[in-house]
Motif scaffolding. Structure first.
Motif, PDB file in Angstrom:
ATOM      1  N   GLU A  89      95.250   3.813  20.448  1.00 40.40           N
ATOM      2  CA  GLU A  89      94.249   2.770  21.252  1.00 40.40           C
ATOM      3  C   GLU A  89      92.813   2.719  20.578  1.00 40.40           C
ATOM      4  OE1 GLU A  89      94.219   4.253  25.245  1.00 40.40           O
ATOM      5  OE2 GLU A  89      96.224   3.617  25.513  1.00 40.40           O
ATOM      6  N   SER A  90      92.120   3.707  20.082  1.00 44.14           N
ATOM      7  CA  SER A  90      90.875   3.429  19.565  1.00 44.14           C
ATOM      8  C   SER A  90      90.775   2.853  18.146  1.00 44.14           C
ATOM      9  CB  SER A  90      90.382   4.894  19.283  1.00 44.14           C
ATOM     10  OG  SER A  90      91.023   5.649  18.250  1.00 44.14           O
ATOM     11  N   ASN A  91      91.844   2.737  17.617  1.00 42.57           N
ATOM     12  CA  ASN A  91      91.880   2.125  16.258  1.00 42.57           C
ATOM     13  C   ASN A  91      92.706   0.677  16.245  1.00 42.57           C
ATOM     14  OD1 ASN A  91      90.923   4.138  14.872  1.00 42.57           O
ATOM     15  ND2 ASN A  91      92.750   5.169  14.561  1.00 42.57           N
ATOM     16  N   LEU A  92      93.030   0.334  17.702  1.00 42.22           N
ATOM     17  CA  LEU A  92      93.665  -0.915  17.743  1.00 42.22           C
ATOM     18  C   LEU A  92      93.123  -2.221  17.177  1.00 42.22           C
ATOM     19  CD1 LEU A  92      96.203  -2.565  19.225  1.00 42.22           C
ATOM     20  CD2 LEU A  92      94.522  -2.631  21.351  1.00 42.22           C
ATOM     21  N   PHE A  93      91.785  -2.302  17.304  1.00 35.83           N
ATOM     22  CA  PHE A  93      90.847  -3.503  16.705  1.00 35.83           C
ATOM     23  C   PHE A  93      91.058  -3.541  15.276  1.00 35.83           C
ATOM     24  CE2 PHE A  93      87.135  -5.093  14.941  1.00 35.83           C
ATOM     25  CZ  PHE A  93      87.272  -6.523  15.464  1.00 35.83           C
ATOM     26  N   ALA A  94      90.884  -2.098  14.640  1.00 34.04           N
ATOM     27  CA  ALA A  94      91.102  -2.046  13.309  1.00 34.04           C
ATOM     28  C   ALA A  94      92.323  -2.552  12.666  1.00 34.04           C
ATOM     29  CB  ALA A  94      90.516  -0.538  12.829  1.00 34.04           C
ATOM     30  N   ARG A  95      93.274  -2.188  13.434  1.00 35.14           N
ATOM     31  CA  ARG A  95      94.764  -2.514  12.689  1.00 35.14           C
ATOM     32  C   ARG A  95      94.926  -4.034  12.872  1.00 35.14           C
ATOM     33  NH1 ARG A  95      96.135   2.007  15.949  1.00 35.14           N
ATOM     34  NH2 ARG A  95      97.503   0.688  17.354  1.00 35.14           N
ATOM     35  N   ALA A  96      94.293  -4.324  14.090  1.00 32.03           N
ATOM     36  CA  ALA A  96      94.374  -5.892  14.393  1.00 32.03           C
ATOM     37  C   ALA A  96      93.929  -6.925  13.145  1.00 32.03           C
ATOM     38  CB  ALA A  96      94.035  -6.257  15.526  1.00 32.03           C
ATOM     39  N   VAL A  97      92.739  -6.608  12.758  1.00 31.40           N
ATOM     40  CA  VAL A  97      91.828  -7.290  11.973  1.00 31.40           C
ATOM     41  C   VAL A  97      91.829  -6.922  10.402  1.00 31.40           C
ATOM     42  CG1 VAL A  97      90.188  -7.892  13.970  1.00 31.40           C
ATOM     43  CG2 VAL A  97      89.786  -6.210  12.050  1.00 31.40           C
ATOM     44  N   GLY A  98      92.448  -5.591  10.103  1.00 29.34           N
ATOM     45  CA  GLY A  98      92.626  -5.213   8.878  1.00 29.34           C
ATOM     46  C   GLY A  98      91.240  -4.354   8.380  1.00 29.34           C
ATOM     47  N   VAL A  99      91.082  -4.401   7.392  1.00 30.06           N
ATOM     48  CA  VAL A  99      90.134  -4.014   6.590  1.00 30.06           C
ATOM     49  C   VAL A  99      88.958  -4.802   6.802  1.00 30.06           C
ATOM     50  CG1 VAL A  99      89.073  -2.864   4.393  1.00 30.06           C
ATOM     51  CG2 VAL A  99      91.345  -2.649   5.104  1.00 30.06           C
ATOM     52  N   VAL A 100      87.594  -4.129   7.180  1.00 30.39           N
ATOM     53  CA  VAL A 100      86.420  -5.217   7.307  1.00 30.39           C
ATOM     54  C   VAL A 100      85.332  -4.495   6.538  1.00 30.39           C
ATOM     55  CG1 VAL A 100      84.671  -5.759   9.088  1.00 30.39           C
ATOM     56  CG2 VAL A 100      86.874  -5.478   9.719  1.00 30.39           C
ATOM     57  N   GLN A 101      84.679  -5.531   5.750  1.00 27.09           N
ATOM     58  CA  GLN A 101      83.511  -5.156   4.980  1.00 27.09           C
ATOM     59  C   GLN A 101      82.428  -5.466   5.457  1.00 27.09           C
ATOM     60  OE1 GLN A 101      84.665  -6.410   1.093  1.00 27.09           O
ATOM     61  NE2 GLN A 101      86.030  -4.809   0.586  1.00 27.09           N
ATOM     62  N   ALA A 139      97.433  12.687  22.166  1.00 29.52           N
ATOM     63  CA  ALA A 139      96.215  12.610  21.397  1.00 29.52           C
ATOM     64  C   ALA A 139      96.403  11.269  20.603  1.00 29.52           C
ATOM     65  CB  ALA A 139      96.233  13.884  20.590  1.00 29.52           C
ATOM     66  N   ARG A 140      97.703  11.398  19.759  1.00 30.25           N
ATOM     67  CA  ARG A 140      98.172  10.095  19.015  1.00 30.25           C
ATOM     68  C   ARG A 140      98.240   8.740  19.880  1.00 30.25           C
ATOM     69  NH1 ARG A 140     102.442  13.537  18.011  1.00 30.25           N
ATOM     70  NH2 ARG A 140     103.674  12.904  19.156  1.00 30.25           N
ATOM     71  N   GLN A 141      98.290   8.882  21.038  1.00 33.70           N
ATOM     72  CA  GLN A 141      97.937   7.627  21.813  1.00 33.70           C
ATOM     73  C   GLN A 141      96.646   7.226  22.119  1.00 33.70           C
ATOM     74  OE1 GLN A 141     100.219   5.376  23.243  1.00 33.70           O
ATOM     75  NE2 GLN A 141      98.834   4.194  24.234  1.00 33.70           N
ATOM     76  N   ARG A 142      95.713   8.283  22.272  1.00 33.11           N
ATOM     77  CA  ARG A 142      94.208   7.847  22.244  1.00 33.11           C
ATOM     78  C   ARG A 142      93.799   7.261  20.928  1.00 33.11           C
ATOM     79  NH1 ARG A 142      94.196  12.512  25.419  1.00 33.11           N
ATOM     80  NH2 ARG A 142      93.636  13.838  23.617  1.00 33.11           N
ATOM     81  N   GLU A 143      94.303   7.930  19.780  1.00 38.83           N
ATOM     82  CA  GLU A 143      93.780   7.534  18.663  1.00 38.83           C
ATOM     83  C   GLU A 143      94.370   5.996  18.289  1.00 38.83           C
ATOM     84  OE1 GLU A 143      94.238   8.892  13.780  1.00 38.83           O
ATOM     85  OE2 GLU A 143      95.154   9.915  15.460  1.00 38.83           O
TER      86      GLU A 143
END
Length: 212
Positions: A40-52, A34-38
């Protein structure tokens, strides 16, 4: 289940412990998945940071395409052609010497120049044949020929206009026009009728001014 001895009790305890350990291992594996899926799903968000989200984006200013390069030399050539436009109404007959062979020389040019030109002291460097051209075609072709030859530093040219034997009434119309056009060209210092071997009455040998 009846336990007959202490040995039987120990076996039961062992089975229960194994089942508990297996259940814990399975739960741990599921949590890790479950942690791995989470992750992977948040990989883009972690890569670019906070998006507004931009609610009112500014319009993009697109610069107009750069103008096509200007062919400056072609413009100069076209202006030169216009400047050198020749008239069919110009009467050059009064400016021509009609001794044993027709000739022309600019004011200030001595007779020795036309004499040497007639003798062939200057080698002919280029020629143009106006046979078969209409009057307007021949005028433009001659103007362009003289202009380019002068720009290239050529001095002695031959202009073949024909004797007019194929014209109506066998009148050499183009011949007289060529005389008039050449007189109007500032680059022309002098011209003489060609020698028989070079075209005779059907051609002219033209001397140009030195190029600037």
């Amino acid at each position: 289940m009846k336990l007959n001895s202490l040995q039987d009790l120990k076996q039961v305890q062992k089975k229960l412990a194994d089942a508990h350990a297996q259940a814990q291992a399975q739960a741990a594996a599921q949590a890790a998945a479950a942690r791995q899926r989470e992750a992977e799903s948040n990989l883009f968000a972690r890569a670019v940071g906070v998006v507004q989200r931009i609610s009112h984006p500014d319009p993009v200013s697109i610069s107009p395409p750069a103008p096509a390069p200007v062919a400056s030399q072609r413009q100069k050539d076209e202006k030169a052609v216009l400047r050198d436009s020749l008239s069919d109404e110009f009467d050059a007959s009064t400016l021509l010497d009609t001794d044993d062979a027709l000739s022309f020389r600019r004011p200030g040019i001595g007779r020795d120049v036309t004499h040497k030109l007639r003798k062939g002291d200057w080698s002919i460097q280029r020629e143009i044949d106006l046979h078969g051209l209409r009057s307007d075609e021949a005028r433009l072709a001659l103007a362009e020929f003289i202009r380019l030859a002068h720009r290239q530093g050529l001095r002695c040219l031959r202009v073949v206009h024909g004797k007019g034997l194929g014209s109506p009434g066998k009148t050499p119309v183009l011949k007289s026009k060529v005389h008039s056009w050449l007189v109007q060209k500032n680059q022309v210092m002098a011209f003489v009728q060609a020698k028989p071997a070079e075209g005779g009455a059907g051609a002219l040998v033209v001397l140009l001014k030195p190029a600037d």
